[in-house]
Scaffold this motif. Structure first.
Motif, short mmCIF file in Angstrom:
data_model
loop_
_atom_site.label_atom_id
_atom_site.label_comp_id
_atom_site.label_asym_id
_atom_site.label_seq_id
_atom_site.Cartn_x
_atom_site.Cartn_y
_atom_site.Cartn_z
N CYS A 216 52.66 -16.34 -0.79
CA CYS A 216 53.45 -16.38 0.45
C CYS A 216 52.90 -15.34 1.42
O CYS A 216 52.81 -14.15 1.09
N PHE A 218 54.23 -14.18 3.99
CA PHE A 218 55.26 -13.31 4.57
C PHE A 218 55.71 -12.22 3.59
O PHE A 218 56.09 -11.14 4.01
N CYS A 219 55.71 -12.53 2.29
CA CYS A 219 56.24 -11.54 1.34
C CYS A 219 55.27 -11.23 0.20
O CYS A 219 55.49 -10.28 -0.55
N CYS A 259 56.91 -18.96 0.81
CA CYS A 259 57.97 -19.30 -0.15
C CYS A 259 59.07 -20.02 0.63
O CYS A 259 59.11 -19.95 1.86
N HIS A 262 61.04 -17.93 3.33
CA HIS A 262 60.31 -17.54 4.54
C HIS A 262 59.81 -18.76 5.32
O HIS A 262 59.64 -18.68 6.54
ZN LIG Z 1 58.01 -15.23 0.96
#
Ligand SMILES: [Zn+2]
Length: 338
Positions: A216, A218-219, A259, A262
């Protein structure tokens, strides 16, 4: 039709082996000479290659940059990469420009993709029996359980697309097909158009997840960190599928691996991404994260990175797509553009 349909759909391992042996005996085509007709094994492998490579992205000067398995198939078949690309485009369900024979074969192959995958596995076995190594012809669809094209561990966003939008996209394809092959019944062209969209989205998802190393952006959640997991990552469109042109829908630079949490936040404009890849949180999302520990867990400093995680510059989302997201997705919600 040079070969009856049965010679594709019910190709025996012995016949496939004999065809591979004849291919191996070929001499390289001299420039200007007429191209030899494709054996069924060649056509079938070109069809499989269209799951991996978008043939429409390559032509003219950049044809030599077409990724594997295009150059591998070209070497093995003693053909030019261009002839492989043309064959793929005729077969992948997205081109109405194919020869009639290819149209009919493509119709049958897209009828049942799992059945095609069984044929593909038979072809690989036959090629080995003919003495073709895994270097000459690798298992380019990676038919191992965790990474087969039928299950690449991602949701297909296409499953989330409303029916009416899908129907609109399919209708455009059907119109094009019917101009090319007016004697094929509408139901058949519709099925092919739907299959073409699916194959295209499968390829898109695979390219995006590979670009982001199944993580992911974003994370940093890595799908591979959880054995036997599925659907932990989505190949999300930056410029949404519904707003994108056919080409933009298939362009991996219009994708970010995310994910589900996100992905939804990005789709709804709770977050957007600046040109320098800084992740921008909506003001009310920041406030919510400050007030609520669980929100912070997903969207605060602990749950989301400050900068989009892009493994290599070549995988970066396209600037025009990010701008579109800021102006239309984020801007549509916040009325201001970061
Ligand atoms: Zn994520």
């Amino acid at each position: 039709m040079p070969y009856p349909l049965d010679s594709y759909l019910h190709l025996t391992q012995a016949d496939a082996r004999a065809q591979f042996e004849r291919i191996l005996a070929r001499r390289p085509a001299s420039p200007g000479s007429r191209q030899e007709a494709f054996f069924p094994v060649e056509t079938l492998l070109c069809f499989g290659a269209s799951f991996r490579v978008n043939g429409h992205g390559y032509g003219g000067a950049n044809i030599t940059r077409a990724p594997e398995p295009v150059p591998q198939l070209a070497r093995l078949f003693r053909r030019s990469p261009g002839s492989i690309i043309r064959k793929m485009s005729n077969l992948d369900g997205s081109s109405p420009n194919g020869a009639k024979n290819d149209v009919i074969v493509a119709l049958e192959l897209t009828r049942d993709v799992p059945a095609y995958l069984a044929i593909y596995q038979r072809l690989l076995l036959a090629s080995r029996a003919a003495g073709i190594s895994a270097v000459q012809l690798p298992d380019f669809l990676e038919l191992v359980p965790h990474d087969s094209p039928a299950d690449i561990g991602a949701f297909f966003e296409i499953d989330l697309i409303p029916d009416w939008q899908m129907e609109q996209a399919v209708q455009i394809e059907i119109d094009a097909w019917q101009q090319k092959a007016p004697d094929i019944p509408t139901a058949e062209t519709e099925r092919l158009a739907v299959a073409g969209q699916r194959i295209g989205q499968q390829r898109f998802a695979k390219d995006v997840l590979r670009n982001y190393q199944r993580t992911c952006a974003f994370c940093g959640l890595r799908a591979d960190a959880i054995p036997n997991s599925r659907h932990l990552l989505i190949a999300s469109h930056v410029k949404p599928w519904r707003d994108a042109t056919g080409r933009e829908r298939l362009d991996a630079h219009n994708g970010i691996a995310a994910c589900p949490t996100h992905d939804v936040a990005f789709d709804q404009g709770l977050v957007t991404v600046a040109d320098d890849l800084t992740i921008v949180r909506a003001p009310h999302l920041r406030d919510a994260a400050a007030a609520d520990e669980r929100v912070a867990h997903n969207f605060g400093a602990a749950g989301m990175l400050d900068r989009l995680l892009v493994p290599s510059p070549a995988a970066s989302p396209g600037g025009a797509y990010l701008q579109w997201h800021r102006e239309h997705v984020w801007g549509g919600v916040h009325k201001i553009i970061p």
